[in-house]
Write an enzyme that holds these catalytic residues in place. Structure first.
Site, PDB file in Angstrom:
ATOM      1  N   ASN A 244      -9.920   0.288   0.383  1.00 17.64           N
ATOM      2  CA  ASN A 244      -8.915   0.152   1.438  1.00 17.64           C
ATOM      3  C   ASN A 244      -9.494   0.479   2.814  1.00 17.64           C
ATOM      4  O   ASN A 244     -10.143   1.509   2.988  1.00 17.64           O
ATOM      5  CB  ASN A 244      -7.750   1.108   1.175  1.00 17.64           C
ATOM      6  CG  ASN A 244      -6.934   0.705  -0.030  1.00 17.64           C
ATOM      7  OD1 ASN A 244      -7.271  -0.234  -0.741  1.00 17.64           O
ATOM      8  ND2 ASN A 244      -5.844   1.414  -0.251  1.00 17.64           N
TER       9      ASN A 244
ATOM     10  N   THR B  75      -8.098   2.484   9.100  1.00 17.91           N
ATOM     11  CA  THR B  75      -8.490   3.202  10.317  1.00 17.91           C
ATOM     12  C   THR B  75      -9.528   2.447  11.146  1.00 17.91           C
ATOM     13  O   THR B  75      -9.395   2.328  12.364  1.00 17.91           O
ATOM     14  CB  THR B  75      -9.014   4.608   9.943  1.00 17.91           C
ATOM     15  OG1 THR B  75      -7.978   5.282   9.225  1.00 17.91           O
ATOM     16  CG2 THR B  75      -9.375   5.412  11.175  1.00 17.91           C
TER      17      THR B  75
ATOM     18  N   ASP C 135       0.859  -1.190   0.000  1.00 22.16           N
ATOM     19  CA  ASP C 135       0.000   0.000   0.000  1.00 22.16           C
ATOM     20  C   ASP C 135       0.899   1.245   0.000  1.00 22.16           C
ATOM     21  O   ASP C 135       1.830   1.339   0.804  1.00 22.16           O
ATOM     22  CB  ASP C 135      -0.867  -0.064   1.271  1.00 22.16           C
ATOM     23  CG  ASP C 135      -1.942   1.008   1.321  1.00 22.16           C
ATOM     24  OD1 ASP C 135      -2.354   1.488   0.245  1.00 22.16           O
ATOM     25  OD2 ASP C 135      -2.384   1.346   2.442  1.00 22.16           O
TER      26      ASP C 135
ATOM     27  N   ASP D   4       2.903   4.935  -5.433  1.00 17.32           N
ATOM     28  CA  ASP D   4       2.207   6.206  -5.211  1.00 17.32           C
ATOM     29  C   ASP D   4       3.118   7.354  -5.646  1.00 17.32           C
ATOM     30  O   ASP D   4       3.974   7.800  -4.902  1.00 17.32           O
ATOM     31  CB  ASP D   4       1.826   6.317  -3.730  1.00 17.32           C
ATOM     32  CG  ASP D   4       1.192   7.663  -3.393  1.00 17.32           C
ATOM     33  OD1 ASP D   4       1.103   8.534  -4.285  1.00 17.32           O
ATOM     34  OD2 ASP D   4       0.790   7.843  -2.232  1.00 17.32           O
TER      35      ASP D   4
ATOM     36  N   HIS E 183      -7.601   9.960   4.112  1.00 19.27           N
ATOM     37  CA  HIS E 183      -7.070   8.969   5.056  1.00 19.27           C
ATOM     38  C   HIS E 183      -7.319   9.432   6.494  1.00 19.27           C
ATOM     39  O   HIS E 183      -7.372  10.623   6.765  1.00 19.27           O
ATOM     40  CB  HIS E 183      -5.562   8.804   4.846  1.00 19.27           C
ATOM     41  CG  HIS E 183      -5.202   8.191   3.530  1.00 19.27           C
ATOM     42  ND1 HIS E 183      -4.412   8.824   2.614  1.00 19.27           N
ATOM     43  CD2 HIS E 183      -5.530   6.995   2.993  1.00 19.27           C
ATOM     44  CE1 HIS E 183      -4.255   8.033   1.555  1.00 19.27           C
ATOM     45  NE2 HIS E 183      -4.924   6.928   1.757  1.00 19.27           N
TER      46      HIS E 183
HETATM   47 ZN   LIG Z   1      -4.400   5.124   0.878  1.00 13.73          ZN
END
Ligand SMILES: [Zn+2]
Length: 283
Positions: free
Chosen positions: A229, A232, A81, A103, A179
């Site tokens: 995804n 959290t 990730d 990313d 996020h």
């Molecule tokens: Zn992410």
């Protein structure tokens, strides 16, 4: 069984559902995720951030996930990730990850294309799938911090060009999620998902999905989101269960007994997501 991310997500893309990608850091979380997937008969993506790799050890976390995946009767992909570091991406390719995200959202458009394309050219002959990010998803995820004012939505025309030029297998898009923990109620740009999906025809990835309502998630899935995804909400479930154990049984000093309720709590989150995303019963 351990499979590529592409294998799991192409099926989801064709059949119109989403698969959860859950962040792991250790043995207990990984076991909770695989048990949940087995019980739901769902495919699953288990992902590690670069920080999770630093925490657990690259070979250690790779062995844990891959061993449990090989023993499982449902398809499991091991995904990196938010790989922002070229060296970490290469190490993951070498150590059995079956899917990697590069990313490059901090780079300019052309540079993001150039680096992503290089990674695709290395990963694909090894049978490893590649996710990329276009636009900038706000919030804080481990080592990545994007201020709200710097977050930018994905441009559909750019998405089309990006996918054509890089050959990525799936694309993370910025459509209003962030996020971490939401302060207000997040507002998703559904039209943007629709427009992007029509142009790129590959699985679309939603980051920052913890805390988004089931209705919004299902609408996003109906418009073509295929990978969601979740990090959290797993952390929150762990936190809540840990606090409860300490409060209710302050004399308990067996780590196995202390961790058992946290594992159950994470498992319940994973199973709930699989049902909401439509991946239950697909394996
Ligand atoms: Zn992410």
């Amino acid at each position: 069984m351990l499979v590529s991310g592409r294998e799991i997500l192409q099926k989801a893309h064709k059949e119109g559902y989403a698969v959860g990608a859950f962040n792991t850091n250790n043995l207990e979380s990984t076991k909770a995720m695989i048990q949940a997937a087995e019980e739901e008969r769902s495919p699953i993506i288990i992902q590690t951030s670069q920080s999770a790799i630093s925490y657990a050890g690259l070979e250690e976390i790779s062995m844990i996930v891959r061993l449990l995946a090989e023993k499982a009767s449902i398809p499991v992909a091991l995904h990196l990730d938010h790989g922002t570091d070229w060296d970490v991406v290469m190490q993951c390719l070498r150590h059995g990850w079956t899917s990697v995200m590069f990313d490059g959202s901090k780079y300019a458009f052309d540079e993001n294309i150039a680096i992503t394309k290089q990674i695709v050219d290395i990963a694909h002959p090894m049978g490893v799938s590649v996710e990329a990010e276009l636009g900038k998803i706000g919030g804080v995820e481990d080592h990545i911090v994007v201020d709200e004012k710097d977050a930018t939505m994905t441009d559909p025309a750019e998405a089309e060009e990006f996918v054509k030029k890089t050959g990525v297998d799936y694309l993370a898009i910025a459509i209003g999620t962030a996020h971490g923990v939401y302060k207000g109620v997040p507002k998703l740009d559904f039209e943007r998902i629709d427009e992007i999906k029509k142009r790129i025809q590959i699985p679309v990835v939603l980051h920052g999905a913890s805390g988004i309502s089931i209705e919004d998630i299902q609408k996003a899935v109906s418009l073509g989101v295929n990978k969601i995804n979740i990090d959290t909400e797993l952390r929150q479930a762990f936190q809540e269960a840990t606090h409860k154990v300490v409060k209710e049984t302050p004399d308990l000093y067996d780590p196995r007994k202390m961790l058992a309720p946290t594992t159950e709590a994470m498992k319940a989150i994973v199973k709930g997501k699989m049902r909401a995303f439509g991946s239950s019963g697909r394996a």
